[in-house]
Write a protein that holds these residues in place. Structure first.
Motif, PDB file in Angstrom:
ATOM      1  N   GLY A  65      -3.099  -3.119 -10.899  1.00  0.00           N
ATOM      2  CA  GLY A  65      -2.842  -3.721  -9.595  1.00  0.00           C
ATOM      3  C   GLY A  65      -2.342  -2.735  -8.550  1.00  0.00           C
ATOM      4  N   GLU A  66      -2.090  -3.266  -7.357  1.00  0.00           N
ATOM      5  CA  GLU A  66      -1.658  -2.457  -6.211  1.00  0.00           C
ATOM      6  C   GLU A  66      -0.138  -2.597  -6.048  1.00  0.00           C
ATOM      7  OE1 GLU A  66      -3.855  -0.694  -4.537  1.00  0.00           O
ATOM      8  OE2 GLU A  66      -5.762  -1.622  -5.109  1.00  0.00           O
ATOM      9  N   MET A  67       0.522  -1.465  -5.758  1.00  0.00           N
ATOM     10  CA  MET A  67       1.959  -1.479  -5.506  1.00  0.00           C
ATOM     11  C   MET A  67       2.221  -1.548  -4.003  1.00  0.00           C
ATOM     12  SD  MET A  67       4.786   1.538  -6.113  1.00  0.00           S
ATOM     13  CE  MET A  67       4.587   1.665  -7.884  1.00  0.00           C
ATOM     14  N   TYR A 194      -5.289   7.296   7.132  1.00  0.00           N
ATOM     15  CA  TYR A 194      -4.460   6.117   6.879  1.00  0.00           C
ATOM     16  C   TYR A 194      -4.675   5.567   5.486  1.00  0.00           C
ATOM     17  CZ  TYR A 194      -3.240   6.136  11.759  1.00  0.00           C
ATOM     18  OH  TYR A 194      -2.748   6.512  12.982  1.00  0.00           O
ATOM     19  N   HIS A 195      -3.586   5.182   4.845  1.00  0.00           N
ATOM     20  CA  HIS A 195      -3.620   4.458   3.570  1.00  0.00           C
ATOM     21  C   HIS A 195      -2.575   3.360   3.692  1.00  0.00           C
ATOM     22  CE1 HIS A 195      -3.251   4.600  -1.119  1.00  0.00           C
ATOM     23  NE2 HIS A 195      -3.772   3.477  -0.686  1.00  0.00           N
ATOM     24  N   LEU A 196      -3.049   2.113   3.805  1.00  0.00           N
ATOM     25  CA  LEU A 196      -2.159   0.987   4.059  1.00  0.00           C
ATOM     26  C   LEU A 196      -2.327  -0.100   3.003  1.00  0.00           C
ATOM     27  CD1 LEU A 196      -2.837   0.683   7.902  1.00  0.00           C
ATOM     28  CD2 LEU A 196      -0.774   1.629   6.846  1.00  0.00           C
ATOM     29  N   HIS A 197      -1.218  -0.702   2.610  1.00  0.00           N
ATOM     30  CA  HIS A 197      -1.237  -1.891   1.759  1.00  0.00           C
ATOM     31  C   HIS A 197      -0.656  -3.045   2.573  1.00  0.00           C
ATOM     32  CE1 HIS A 197      -1.605   0.197  -2.441  1.00  0.00           C
ATOM     33  NE2 HIS A 197      -2.526   0.590  -1.584  1.00  0.00           N
ATOM     34  N   PHE A 198      -0.819  -4.258   2.068  1.00  0.00           N
ATOM     35  CA  PHE A 198      -0.373  -5.447   2.807  1.00  0.00           C
ATOM     36  C   PHE A 198       0.429  -6.359   1.900  1.00  0.00           C
ATOM     37  CE2 PHE A 198      -1.154  -9.975   3.882  1.00  0.00           C
ATOM     38  CZ  PHE A 198      -0.572 -10.011   5.136  1.00  0.00           C
ATOM     39  N   GLY A 207      -2.168  -6.636  -1.240  1.00  0.00           N
ATOM     40  CA  GLY A 207      -3.150  -5.723  -1.808  1.00  0.00           C
ATOM     41  C   GLY A 207      -3.376  -4.494  -0.946  1.00  0.00           C
ATOM     42  N   HIS A 208      -4.358  -3.690  -1.366  1.00  0.00           N
ATOM     43  CA  HIS A 208      -4.769  -2.489  -0.625  1.00  0.00           C
ATOM     44  C   HIS A 208      -5.614  -2.940   0.562  1.00  0.00           C
ATOM     45  CE1 HIS A 208      -6.614   1.645  -0.355  1.00  0.00           C
ATOM     46  NE2 HIS A 208      -7.625   0.928   0.109  1.00  0.00           N
ATOM     47  N   LEU A 209      -5.224  -2.525   1.761  1.00  0.00           N
ATOM     48  CA  LEU A 209      -5.882  -3.029   2.977  1.00  0.00           C
ATOM     49  C   LEU A 209      -7.295  -2.456   3.141  1.00  0.00           C
ATOM     50  CD1 LEU A 209      -5.405  -4.713   5.642  1.00  0.00           C
ATOM     51  CD2 LEU A 209      -5.025  -2.486   6.728  1.00  0.00           C
ATOM     52  N   VAL A 253     -13.453   5.280  -2.212  1.00  0.00           N
ATOM     53  CA  VAL A 253     -12.577   4.460  -3.062  1.00  0.00           C
ATOM     54  C   VAL A 253     -11.504   3.755  -2.241  1.00  0.00           C
ATOM     55  CG1 VAL A 253     -10.687   4.756  -4.718  1.00  0.00           C
ATOM     56  CG2 VAL A 253     -12.943   5.659  -5.226  1.00  0.00           C
ATOM     57  N   GLU A 254     -11.052   4.414  -1.162  1.00  0.00           N
ATOM     58  CA  GLU A 254      -9.901   3.886  -0.424  1.00  0.00           C
ATOM     59  C   GLU A 254     -10.295   3.021   0.773  1.00  0.00           C
ATOM     60  OE1 GLU A 254      -6.966   4.126  -1.588  1.00  0.00           O
ATOM     61  OE2 GLU A 254      -7.412   5.542  -3.185  1.00  0.00           O
ATOM     62  N   LYS A 255     -11.553   3.088   1.193  1.00  0.00           N
ATOM     63  CA  LYS A 255     -11.921   2.346   2.420  1.00  0.00           C
ATOM     64  C   LYS A 255     -12.669   1.058   2.099  1.00  0.00           C
ATOM     65  CE  LYS A 255     -10.071   5.409   5.060  1.00  0.00           C
ATOM     66  NZ  LYS A 255      -8.893   5.195   5.862  1.00  0.00           N
TER      67      LYS A 255
END
Ligand code: ZN
Length: 255
Positions: A65-67, A194-198, A207-209, A253-255
């Motif tokens: 999961g996402e932290m 940018y690397h953002l979670h919500f 989760g990962h935005l 992977v991140e977008k």
């Protein structure tokens, strides 16, 4: 001041570099290359992250999961969409945290997409060659996140795992975007840009935005001129080839 006293003081600050919060430092555990290559072994307890920052992001042992770190609490957004506060003993293979002490605060919006949000924040930054901690509080007309399921050994690469990611589309949801903007030259070690979670206001969704739209939101930026990287001594990190990750794969992977 007598010499032994001076030495005692010096030792104290050397031994406790996070004393007084170490504001202005981005603390990072492991590297994005390692995560890309499937180094998902939890190698540091999340409790330790709390001494390094009160906001941030990452993942958990076995990529479970996402932290999201917000207001000093560590949340886990599982791939079934559920959210919980995790115990301090749970471990992480990759995380970045900092203390939020915003010096740039601004009302934003309307914003039609994540790309537009990134452009709007960039326009407010004094330089793109420093790290920034970012929080955006608001009610989002539309917002899309993802989470990843826990993996079994032998761990597949992250490019494979994201093919099985769970995507959560939300409408009219209040909450906070939390994460970082990293300089272009930091690619490889961390996610450039940018690397953002919500996390939503009720702390039940996140989760990962992937994308977001909003009419108005409050932006808070903390400038981070220091970058502290700690590398895993446990798990598969030492035995992995971490020289072959392509930056375009990280972006995918991140977008
Ligand atoms: Zn993420």
């Amino acid at each position: 001041m007598k010499k032994p006293v001076v030495i005692a003081f010096a030792l104290f600050f050397w031994a406790f570099p996070t004393f007084a919060g170490d504001a202005g430092a981005l603390y990072q555990f492991s590297t994005i290359q390692a995560l890309m290559e499937g180094v998902y072994d939890g190698a540091a307890p999340v409790g330790g992250l709390k001494a390094r920052g009160d906001m941030g992001l990452g993942t958990f042992d076995a990529l479970d999961g996402e932290m999201v770190v917000l207001d000093g609490k560590v949340f886990q957004v599982k791939s079934d969409g559920s959210v919980r506060v995790v115990p301090d003993e749970l471990t992480t293979p990759f995380a970045t945290v900092a203390f939020a002490q915003p010096t740039i605060v601004k009302d934003l919006g309307p914003v039609a997409s994540l790309a537009e949000l990134e452009k709007a924040i960039d326009a407010l930054l004094p330089t793109t060659n420093l790290f920034y901690a970012v929080q955006v509080h608001g009610r989002f007309a539309a917002l899309k996140t993802r989470s990843v399921p826990a993996q079994k050994k032998p761990f597949p690469k992250l490019t494979e795992v994201v093919k099985t990611q769970a995507v959560f589309p939300f409408r009219d949801i209040a909450g906070t975007l939390v994460g970082f903007r990293s300089p272009g030259f930091s690619g490889g070690l961390t996610v450039p840009g940018y690397h953002l979670h919500f996390l939503d206001k009720e702390r039940t969704r996140g989760g990962h935005l992937l994308d977001c739209t909003f009419a108005a939101a409050r932006l808070e930026i903390t400038v981070l001129p220091r970058w502290n990287v700690e590398l895993p001594e446990r798990g598969a990190f030492a035995g992995s080839d971490l020289t072959r990750t392509r930056e375009e794969d990280v972006r995918k992977v991140e977008k």
